[in-house]
Design an enzyme around this catalytic site. Structure first.
Site, PDB file in Angstrom:
ATOM      1  N   ASP A  96       0.851  -1.184   0.000  1.00  0.00           N
ATOM      2  CA  ASP A  96       0.000   0.000   0.000  1.00  0.00           C
ATOM      3  C   ASP A  96       0.892   1.241   0.000  1.00  0.00           C
ATOM      4  OD1 ASP A  96      -2.173   1.742   0.432  1.00  0.00           O
ATOM      5  OD2 ASP A  96      -3.157   0.284   1.746  1.00  0.00           O
ATOM      6  N   ASP A 196      -2.911   4.677  -2.372  1.00  0.00           N
ATOM      7  CA  ASP A 196      -3.862   5.370  -1.508  1.00  0.00           C
ATOM      8  C   ASP A 196      -4.288   6.715  -2.130  1.00  0.00           C
ATOM      9  OD1 ASP A 196      -5.102   5.396   1.201  1.00  0.00           O
ATOM     10  OD2 ASP A 196      -3.882   7.188   1.472  1.00  0.00           O
ATOM     11  N   GLU A 246      -6.831   3.851  -5.373  1.00  0.00           N
ATOM     12  CA  GLU A 246      -8.011   4.234  -4.595  1.00  0.00           C
ATOM     13  C   GLU A 246      -8.418   5.629  -5.037  1.00  0.00           C
ATOM     14  OE1 GLU A 246      -9.540   4.753  -0.007  1.00  0.00           O
ATOM     15  OE2 GLU A 246      -7.694   5.672  -0.681  1.00  0.00           O
ATOM     16  N   HIS A 320     -10.967  -1.670   5.033  1.00  0.00           N
ATOM     17  CA  HIS A 320     -10.681  -1.216   6.401  1.00  0.00           C
ATOM     18  C   HIS A 320     -11.297   0.150   6.715  1.00  0.00           C
ATOM     19  CE1 HIS A 320      -7.907   0.699   3.752  1.00  0.00           C
ATOM     20  NE2 HIS A 320      -7.586   1.558   4.701  1.00  0.00           N
ATOM     21  N   ASP A 321     -11.928   0.774   5.749  1.00  0.00           N
ATOM     22  CA  ASP A 321     -12.574   2.074   5.979  1.00  0.00           C
ATOM     23  C   ASP A 321     -14.093   1.958   6.013  1.00  0.00           C
ATOM     24  OD1 ASP A 321     -10.099   3.383   5.862  1.00  0.00           O
ATOM     25  OD2 ASP A 321     -10.267   3.715   3.697  1.00  0.00           O
TER      26      ASP A 321
HETATM   27  O1  TEU Z   1      -8.894   6.459   2.549  1.00  0.00           O
HETATM   28  C1  TEU Z   1      -9.367   7.517   1.787  1.00  0.00           C
HETATM   29  C2  TEU Z   1     -10.663   8.106   2.150  1.00  0.00           C
HETATM   30  O2  TEU Z   1     -10.892   9.249   1.839  1.00  0.00           O
HETATM   31  C3  TEU Z   1     -11.753   7.366   2.811  1.00  0.00           C
HETATM   32  O3  TEU Z   1     -11.839   6.069   2.765  1.00  0.00           O
HETATM   33  C4  TEU Z   1     -11.953   7.933   4.146  1.00  0.00           C
HETATM   34  O4  TEU Z   1     -11.506   7.076   5.153  1.00  0.00           O
HETATM   35  C5  TEU Z   1     -13.420   8.168   4.331  1.00  0.00           C
HETATM   36  O5  TEU Z   1     -13.946   8.710   3.168  1.00  0.00           O
HETATM   37  C6  TEU Z   1     -13.659   9.161   5.411  1.00  0.00           C
HETATM   38  O6  TEU Z   1     -15.030   9.275   5.605  1.00  0.00           O
HETATM   39  C7  TEU Z   1      -7.546   6.154   2.483  1.00  0.00           C
HETATM   40  C8  TEU Z   1      -7.238   4.987   3.385  1.00  0.00           C
HETATM   41  O7  TEU Z   1      -7.890   3.850   2.929  1.00  0.00           O
HETATM   42  C9  TEU Z   1      -7.610   5.374   4.782  1.00  0.00           C
HETATM   43  O8  TEU Z   1      -7.477   4.317   5.694  1.00  0.00           O
HETATM   44  C10 TEU Z   1      -6.730   6.530   5.168  1.00  0.00           C
HETATM   45  O9  TEU Z   1      -7.131   7.026   6.420  1.00  0.00           O
HETATM   46  C11 TEU Z   1      -6.803   7.668   4.145  1.00  0.00           C
HETATM   47  O10 TEU Z   1      -6.711   7.225   2.810  1.00  0.00           O
HETATM   48  C12 TEU Z   1      -5.649   8.623   4.358  1.00  0.00           C
HETATM   49  O11 TEU Z   1      -4.444   8.032   3.994  1.00  0.00           O
END
Ligand code: TEU
Ligand code: CA
Length: 544
Positions: A96, A196, A246, A320-321
């Site tokens: 990642d 990311d 992403e 994970h989000d």
């Molecule tokens: O996530 C990006 C992101 O904008 C979303 O998934 C976010 O967590 C959500 O929209 C908020 O409501 C990526 C990663 O997957 C995440 O874990 C990180 O926190 C983020 O980037 C920052 O690196």
């Protein structure tokens, strides 16, 4: 060139996967220890979320060194062992790459803070006074997207946490550093990469206030993003490797651009529109039941649109989000097993590359923590406060956090029915969901009727049937809110995938040629073409 259409990726959140030394944190040897399980499931690649040195303000998405392993997760030798052992089982590793921002603990940012001009130009600094913020943009984790540094008399941009400073991709030295990191990991035997929020890297020429939104329209799919990706892929030597970007709040047109093989950008993209169909007015923090018509329309639009434009989707419900799909789009009570299998069917048989997030294959649910002290995620903790500042009671704020927290996807993997679900012998860094005695891997691997066995079958089917990996797709019953349905075809072989998105019966008028078609798969024992689908039924018919 390899297209990865028949591959399946399994996402591991190492911190919550398997702990081998009893410190309560999952680690790299824990991943190695579970490779036989993953091999049995049949997956081809493992995407591991960040395990690099990090203050862990955002669980590793705040990287302080891109070329080393955080001792909490193990050593470089542990990673080399994992690469080698995975390779023996025909499994490749994807890392990642968090290239939109670094931790403020990264030496580059520290040198910038110390006044080094070269490194100040690695980030987005703006001169100014403390009372004049450069723009009104909002951080994705709440609050302003700029932080003032009195010692420097400058503001810096952070689209995420205040400890995640955005990199300045306009600077060619930054781009060269990042390409070097890719080459470093490729040389170690890493087979692919997840990038990311990579569609946020290209910022505008002029920074101005956003009077319509939170600022995202100025930097999302920004002006140079395609050029930067092409350059990164070429300079990093990763063309032809499996990659996934992403894409935050992206568009179909841009995702076609990112993934059209002729453009040499990425293999595929994650887009999130289908995971916002239960956000009222697009607001994650306002609860609403899932809008099935919106969900169906988005799938149809993205699947058919990417096909028409020669793009390629990553297929997924969970990461994970995100909250757990079975709790969110299924029924974790009465129809737990049926709905978990139905959701797997819906995405795995689409056109794209499926991703399984750890625990999804055994139907893991949301965590239902009752107190804010049980939550760990910076976003949840921030919004618990923000929601109350906006006038919600603590109970109302808690209900929203319970449904929306990213921690729902971050609780320990439920391996078996022993203490802490077999995740650790110590105290887990975040609580285990209390349904682990019933929902765990050990109870499912040898049960032919389990969610696990069903996922295993889905993975296998993609490799057995070209129509799944390479076939065309078209959506059917577009006006029926209950039924997600599509047809796949490749030469003479055809599939009809029918999914009842609801907990009630859904009548279906099958076209004549499907009425005596064979059943390839179903989540009810006596699956057959019928006049109605049962609650959360998934039925896959095939014609040759
Ligand atoms: O996530 C990006 C992101 O904008 C979303 O998934 C976010 O967590 C959500 O929209 C908020 O409501 C990526 C990663 O997957 C995440 O874990 C990180 O926190 C983020 O980037 C920052 O690196
Ligand atoms: Ca550990």
């Amino acid at each position: 060139m390899a297209n990865f259409h028949d591959k399946v990726v399994y996402q591991i959140y190492p911190k919550s996967f398997c702990d081998t030394n009893g410190d309560g944190l999952g680690d790299l040897p824990g991943v190695t220890a579970r490779l036989d399980y993953l091999k049995d499931l049949g997956v081809d690649y493992l995407w591991l979320t960040p395990f690099f040195p990090s203050p862990q303000r955002d669980n590793g998405y705040d990287v302080a060194d891109y070329r080393a392993i955080d001792p909490r997760f193990g050593t470089m030798e542990d990673l080399e062992t994992l690469i080698r052992e995975a390779d023996k089982r025909g499994i490749g590793l994807m890392l990642d790459m968090v290239f939109n921002h670094t931790s403020t603990a990264h030496p580059w940012f520290q040198k910038a803070l110390a006044g080094d001009r070269k490194y100040q130009d690695y980030y987005i600094f703006k001169d100014g006074s403390p009372d004049k913020i450069p723009t009104n943009w909002v951080s994705k984790f709440g609050g302003p997207a700029w932080e003032y540094l009195p010692a420097l008399g400058k503001w810096y941009l952070h689209l995420f946490d205040v400890t995640q400073a955005d990199l300045n991709w306009e600077n060619p030295e930054v781009r060269a550093e990042l390409a070097g990191i890719l080459r470093f990991w490729k040389d170690k035997g890493i087979k692919g990469f997840r990038f990311d929020v990579v569609n946020l890297i290209s910022k505008p020429e002029v920074y101005e206030d956003d009077h319509q939104g939170d600022g995202r329209r100025f930097y999302t799919d920004g002006r140079n993003v395609h050029r930067y990706l092409q350059e990164l892929v070429a300079a990093g030597g990763i063309d032809g490797m499996i990659t996934v970007g992403e894409m935050s709040s992206t568009s179909l047109e841009n995702c076609i651009g990112y993934t059209d093989p002729d453009r040499h950008e990425l293999t595929m993209t994650f887009s999130f529109h289908h995971l916002k169909v239960d956000y009222r007015n697009g607001d994650k923090w306002t609860l609403m039941p899932a809008d099935h018509m919106a969900l169906k329309n988005l799938f149809a639009q993205w699947q058919e649109g990417m096909q028409a434009g020669h793009g390629w989707n990553a297929l997924f419900w969970c990461n994970h989000d995100q909250p757990r799909a079975v709790s969110r789009f299924g029924d974790e009570g009465r129809y737990w097993k049926e709905s978990a299998k139905m959701l797997g069917t819906a995405t795995h048989l689409m056109r794209g590359t499926p991703y399984i997030f750890q625990g999804e294959e055994i139907g893991m649910t949301n965590c239902h923590f009752r107190s804010i002290d049980q939550y760990r995620d910076v976003e949840s903790l921030n919004y618990y406060q923000i929601l109350q500042q906006q006038g919600k009671s603590s109970a109302e704020a808690m209900e929203i956090i319970q449904q929306r927290s990213r921690d729902n996807g971050r609780t320990p993997m439920q391996w078996d029915g022993t203490t802490h679900a077999g995740f650790t012998t110590g105290t887990p860094w975040i609580g285990v969901v209390d349904n682990y005695p019933a929902i765990n891997a050990a109870a499912q691997v040898d049960d032919p009727d389990s969610v696990y066995s069903y996922y295993k079958k889905l993975v296998a089917l993609r490799k057995q049937h070209r129509v799944i990996s390479e076939g065309q797709i078209e959506f059917l019953y577009k006006d029926d809110p209950d039924l997600l349905a599509y047809r796949r075809w490749d030469g003479d072989s055809q599939l009809l995938v029918l999914c009842n998105l609801t907990g009630h019966e859904a009548p279906v008028q099958l076209p004549a040629q499907w009425q005596d078609a064979g059943v390839l798969l179903g989540n009810y024992p006596d699956a057959a073409p019928a006049a109605a689908l049962r609650p959360y039924e998934a039925l896959v018919l095939s014609l040759d």
